[in-house]
Design a protein around this motif. Structure first.
Motif, PDB file in Angstrom:
ATOM      1  N   LYS A 198       0.834  -1.204   0.000  1.00  0.00           N
ATOM      2  CA  LYS A 198       0.000   0.000   0.000  1.00  0.00           C
ATOM      3  C   LYS A 198       0.868   1.253   0.000  1.00  0.00           C
ATOM      4  O   LYS A 198       1.996   1.239   0.485  1.00  0.00           O
ATOM      5  N   ALA A 199       0.314   2.337  -0.519  1.00  0.00           N
ATOM      6  CA  ALA A 199       1.042   3.603  -0.567  1.00  0.00           C
ATOM      7  C   ALA A 199       1.120   4.233   0.816  1.00  0.00           C
ATOM      8  O   ALA A 199       0.225   4.052   1.647  1.00  0.00           O
ATOM      9  N   GLY A 255      12.140  12.294   6.701  1.00  0.00           N
ATOM     10  CA  GLY A 255      13.130  11.283   6.326  1.00  0.00           C
ATOM     11  C   GLY A 255      13.499  10.385   7.489  1.00  0.00           C
ATOM     12  O   GLY A 255      13.645   9.171   7.331  1.00  0.00           O
ATOM     13  N   GLY A 256      13.652  10.978   8.664  1.00  0.00           N
ATOM     14  CA  GLY A 256      13.987  10.177   9.838  1.00  0.00           C
ATOM     15  C   GLY A 256      12.898   9.183  10.193  1.00  0.00           C
ATOM     16  O   GLY A 256      13.169   8.015  10.505  1.00  0.00           O
ATOM     17  N   LEU A 257      11.660   9.626  10.123  1.00  0.00           N
ATOM     18  CA  LEU A 257      10.554   8.742  10.492  1.00  0.00           C
ATOM     19  C   LEU A 257      10.373   7.605   9.483  1.00  0.00           C
ATOM     20  O   LEU A 257       9.951   6.498   9.835  1.00  0.00           O
ATOM     21  N   LEU A 258      10.717   7.871   8.212  1.00  0.00           N
ATOM     22  CA  LEU A 258      10.479   6.893   7.141  1.00  0.00           C
ATOM     23  C   LEU A 258      11.749   6.174   6.677  1.00  0.00           C
ATOM     24  O   LEU A 258      11.681   5.330   5.786  1.00  0.00           O
ATOM     25  N   HIS A 259      12.899   6.466   7.300  1.00  0.00           N
ATOM     26  CA  HIS A 259      14.179   6.004   6.747  1.00  0.00           C
ATOM     27  C   HIS A 259      14.321   4.491   6.681  1.00  0.00           C
ATOM     28  O   HIS A 259      15.027   3.963   5.833  1.00  0.00           O
ATOM     29  N   ASP A 260      13.647   3.771   7.564  1.00  0.00           N
ATOM     30  CA  ASP A 260      13.758   2.309   7.585  1.00  0.00           C
ATOM     31  C   ASP A 260      12.543   1.607   6.997  1.00  0.00           C
ATOM     32  O   ASP A 260      12.319   0.416   7.259  1.00  0.00           O
ATOM     33  N   THR A 261      11.765   2.312   6.189  1.00  0.00           N
ATOM     34  CA  THR A 261      10.558   1.712   5.610  1.00  0.00           C
ATOM     35  C   THR A 261      10.884   0.436   4.850  1.00  0.00           C
ATOM     36  O   THR A 261      10.098  -0.516   4.832  1.00  0.00           O
ATOM     37  N   GLY A 262      12.066   0.376   4.239  1.00  0.00           N
ATOM     38  CA  GLY A 262      12.454  -0.823   3.482  1.00  0.00           C
ATOM     39  C   GLY A 262      12.563  -2.074   4.335  1.00  0.00           C
ATOM     40  O   GLY A 262      12.506  -3.198   3.806  1.00  0.00           O
ATOM     41  N   ASP A 305      12.601   2.879  -3.037  1.00  0.00           N
ATOM     42  CA  ASP A 305      11.641   2.514  -4.095  1.00  0.00           C
ATOM     43  C   ASP A 305      10.207   2.665  -3.609  1.00  0.00           C
ATOM     44  O   ASP A 305       9.319   3.074  -4.374  1.00  0.00           O
ATOM     45  N   ILE A 306       9.958   2.341  -2.333  1.00  0.00           N
ATOM     46  CA  ILE A 306       8.614   2.503  -1.775  1.00  0.00           C
ATOM     47  C   ILE A 306       8.240   3.978  -1.719  1.00  0.00           C
ATOM     48  O   ILE A 306       7.144   4.384  -2.119  1.00  0.00           O
ATOM     49  N   LEU A 307       9.167   4.812  -1.239  1.00  0.00           N
ATOM     50  CA  LEU A 307       8.882   6.244  -1.121  1.00  0.00           C
ATOM     51  C   LEU A 307       8.711   6.921  -2.473  1.00  0.00           C
ATOM     52  O   LEU A 307       7.972   7.897  -2.592  1.00  0.00           O
ATOM     53  N   LEU A 308       9.410   6.405  -3.510  1.00  0.00           N
ATOM     54  CA  LEU A 308       9.262   6.975  -4.850  1.00  0.00           C
ATOM     55  C   LEU A 308       7.810   6.911  -5.334  1.00  0.00           C
ATOM     56  O   LEU A 308       7.379   7.734  -6.141  1.00  0.00           O
ATOM     57  N   LYS A 309       7.053   5.957  -4.818  1.00  0.00           N
ATOM     58  CA  LYS A 309       5.656   5.787  -5.221  1.00  0.00           C
ATOM     59  C   LYS A 309       4.710   6.631  -4.380  1.00  0.00           C
ATOM     60  O   LYS A 309       3.486   6.565  -4.552  1.00  0.00           O
ATOM     61  N   THR A 310       5.294   7.408  -3.437  1.00  0.00           N
ATOM     62  CA  THR A 310       4.482   8.217  -2.527  1.00  0.00           C
ATOM     63  C   THR A 310       4.334   9.631  -3.084  1.00  0.00           C
ATOM     64  O   THR A 310       5.318  10.367  -3.182  1.00  0.00           O
ATOM     65  N   PRO A 311       3.141  10.045  -3.477  1.00  0.00           N
ATOM     66  CA  PRO A 311       2.943  11.397  -4.033  1.00  0.00           C
ATOM     67  C   PRO A 311       3.370  12.468  -3.031  1.00  0.00           C
ATOM     68  O   PRO A 311       3.037  12.407  -1.844  1.00  0.00           O
ATOM     69  N   ILE A 337      17.745  10.628   2.547  1.00  0.00           N
ATOM     70  CA  ILE A 337      18.015  10.026   3.858  1.00  0.00           C
ATOM     71  C   ILE A 337      17.732   8.529   3.831  1.00  0.00           C
ATOM     72  O   ILE A 337      18.518   7.720   4.342  1.00  0.00           O
ATOM     73  N   THR A 338      16.624   8.142   3.241  1.00  0.00           N
ATOM     74  CA  THR A 338      16.245   6.725   3.190  1.00  0.00           C
ATOM     75  C   THR A 338      17.274   5.908   2.416  1.00  0.00           C
ATOM     76  O   THR A 338      17.675   4.821   2.854  1.00  0.00           O
ATOM     77  N   LEU A 339      17.741   6.426   1.292  1.00  0.00           N
ATOM     78  CA  LEU A 339      18.665   5.676   0.444  1.00  0.00           C
ATOM     79  C   LEU A 339      20.092   5.668   0.993  1.00  0.00           C
ATOM     80  O   LEU A 339      20.821   4.683   0.831  1.00  0.00           O
ATOM     81  N   HIS A 340      20.507   6.745   1.671  1.00  0.00           N
ATOM     82  CA  HIS A 340      21.931   6.927   1.953  1.00  0.00           C
ATOM     83  C   HIS A 340      22.317   6.985   3.432  1.00  0.00           C
ATOM     84  O   HIS A 340      23.456   7.348   3.748  1.00  0.00           O
TER      85      HIS A 340
END
Length: 408
Positions: A124-125, A193-200, A232-238, A247-250
Motif C-alpha cells: 500500500k502507498a 526522512g527520519g521517520l520513514l528512513h527504515d521503511t524498506g 523505491d517505496i517512497l518513490l511511489k508516494t505522491p 536520507i532513506t537511500l543513503h
C-alpha cells in the motif's frame, strides 16, 4: 592488556578484542577472535575497518601501540574542548512540564510507524498527510524541551525496536537540525526522512530482522537491501521530497566509501544523509536488542567520535555532541560526592555541568531522597558537585529512568 592499533599493523596470532566499529559494519560472526590467517586480516581491511583493539594477554603484542586507557584519556581531553565551544539549545519548559505531552507524541508516532510498515509490506502507498502532523508534533516538543521526548525514547521494548528506532531517529534528527540552525522547512523534511528512513525493513523477513544471533552473509545482504527498498517505496508516494528520499537511500553510507548501498565517497554524501547516519548509529548502539546489549549514551557518543575519523563527518559528529550533550539526557552519572544521578537537562553554555536528579549513594549502596542538582551552580545554590564518569545501570542494579522526573 588492551591496546589500540591500525589494521595495517595486524598480524596472524593477534587477538581482536573489539573491531572499533558498529557491529553491522564488520564481517565476522564474533566481535572477539584470534586471527589465524592473512585472509582474515584482508577481510577486516576490505570491510572498511581502520582501527581495532587487541588483547595482548591472549595474543601477540604491538609494542608501541597506546593502551585502551591512554586512548580513552586522549579522547576525553578532546571532548572537554568540544563541550565548551558553542552553547546548547535553549530550553523553553522543564522536562516535568513537557513529559506528559512527549509521552502522547511517542505513542502516536510509534503507532504511525507500525502502520506505515504494515502498509508497505502489503504494497500500500504511504499517506504523507498522516505522517506530516506527527513530525510537526515531534518538532514542537523538541522546541519546548528536547530532553523530554529523547529521554522517553531511551526506553525501548525489544519487540518494538524497529518502530521506535524510526521515532528516535526522527526526533534526534529534528533536534540536530534545530541546534544546527536549519530553517523550519529543512527540519520538517529531515523529520519526515527520519521517520520513514527504515521503511524498506518492511520487506525484510521477521526471522532475519529479529534473529537472536549473528547474521549469515546471505542474511546480511537481505538487510543491506533495505535502503534501496525503502527508497523505491517512497518513490511511489505522491508529494515526497528529495530529502526524505536521500536520507532513506543513503543513511548507511560512510565517509570512507565503505558504506552501502552505493559506497559513496564523502563528497557525494549530502549533509543531511551524513547527519542521519550519525543519528541512526547512535540510536542503534544505545538500544537493547535480542542479540546485543545497548551501551550507555555517553559511551556511544565517544565511540561515534572515535569512528568519525573514517566513517562519519567529524564536524557533524561534534555538532551532534553539542546538540545532545557530552552526557546526554537519560545518562546515569557518578558524581564526585559518590552519588548516582540521571541527567535531565543540558546546561545552555557548559555541557559538562547539566542538571542531574540524584537518587543513590554508592558509599552506602542505598537509595537516598531524590533531589535535583544543577552542576553549574556552587554549593549552597543547588550545585557544588561534578561528574566523575558515566555509569552502567546494570553495574549498580538501578533504573535511572524511574528518577527522570522527581515527584512533586
Amino acid at each position: 592488556m588492551i591496546k589500540k592499533i591500525g589494521v595495517r599493523e595486524l598480524r596472524v596470532g593477534m587477538f581482536i578484542h573489539d573491531f572499533s566499529c558498529h557491529w553491522m559494519d564488520h564481517p565476522f560472526a564474533r566481535s572477539r577472535l584470534m586471527l589465524t590467517s592473512e585472509d582474515e586480516i584482508r577481510k577486516i581491511i576490505d570491510a572498511g575497518i581502520h582501527e581495532v583493539y587487541i588483547d595482548t594477554s591472549k595474543g601477540l603484542d604491538a609494542a608501541h601501540a597506546p593502551t585502551a586507557e591512554e586512548a580513552r584519556r586522549d579522547l576525553e581531553k578532546e571532548l572537554v574542548a568540544i563541550a565548551g565551544r558553542e552553547p546548547a539549545p535553549v530550553i523553553r519548559v522543564s522536562v516535568a512540564d513537557e513529559l506528559a505531552r512527549a509521552a502522547q507524541i511517542r505513542n502516536q508516532a510509534h503507532q504511525l510507524v507500525r502502520t506505515v510498515m504494515h502498509d508497505a509490506r502489503l504494497g500500500k502507498a504511504i499517506e504523507l498527510d498522516q505522517v506530516e502532523p506527527v513530525v510537526q508534533n515531534i518538532t514542537e516538543s523538541i522546541l519546548r524541551n528536547p530532553g523530554a521526548l529523547t529521554g522517553l525514547l531511551r526506553i525501548k521494548n525489544k519487540d518494538d525496536y524497529t518502530f521506535l528506532h524510526s521515532v528516535s531517529v526522527c526526533t534526534l534528527l529534528v533536534a540536530f537540525c534545530r541546534s544546527s540552525g536549519m530553517d523550519a522547512e529543512l527540519t520538517r523534511q529531515a523529520g519526515l526522512g527520519g521517520l520513514l528512513h527504515d521503511t524498506g525493513k518492511a520487506l525484510v523477513p521477521d526471522e532475519v530482522l529479529n534473529k537472536p544471533g549473528r547474521l549469515t552473509d546471505e542474511e546480511f545482504e537481505i538487510i543491506r537491501r533495505h535502503p534501496k527498498d525503502g527508497y523505491d517505496i517512497l518513490l511511489k508516494t505522491p508529494g515526497v521530497g528529495e530529502i526524505p528520499l536521500d536520507i532513506t537511500l543513503h543513511h548507511h553510507e560512510r565517509m570512507d566509501g565503505s558504506g552501502y548501498p552505493d559506497k559513496l565517497p564523502a563528497d557525494k554524501i549530502s549533509t543531511m544523509a551524513q547527519m542521519a547516519a550519525i543519528v541512526d548509529v547512535y540510536d542503534a548502539i544505545t538500544a537493547d536488542r535480542c542479540y546485543h546489549k545497548g551501551m550507555p549514551a555517553a559511551e556511544a557518543l565517544r565511540k561515534i567520535f572515535e569512528w568519525s575519523k573514517f566513517h562519519f563527518n567529524p564536524q557533524q559528529v561534534q555538532s551532534f555532541m553539542r546538540c545532545v550533550g557530552i552526557y546526554p539526557v537519560g545518562t546515569l552519572v557518578l558524581l564526585e560526592s559518590g552519588r548516582l544521578g540521571v541527567v535531565t537537562e543540558p546546561h545552555e553554555t557548559n555541557l559538562l555541568s547539566p542538571k542531574v536528579n540524584v537518587f543513590f549513594s554508592t558509599k552506602s549502596n542505598t537509595y537516598i531522597k531524590p533531589v535535583q542538582v544543577d552542576l553549574s551552580k556552587p554549593l549552597g545554590m543547588g550545585g557544588g558537585d561534578k561528574i566523575q564518569s558515566y555509569q552502567s545501570a546494570e553495574k549498580w542494579r538501578v533504573d535511572p529512568m524511574k528518577f527522570f522526573v522527581l515527584p512533586a
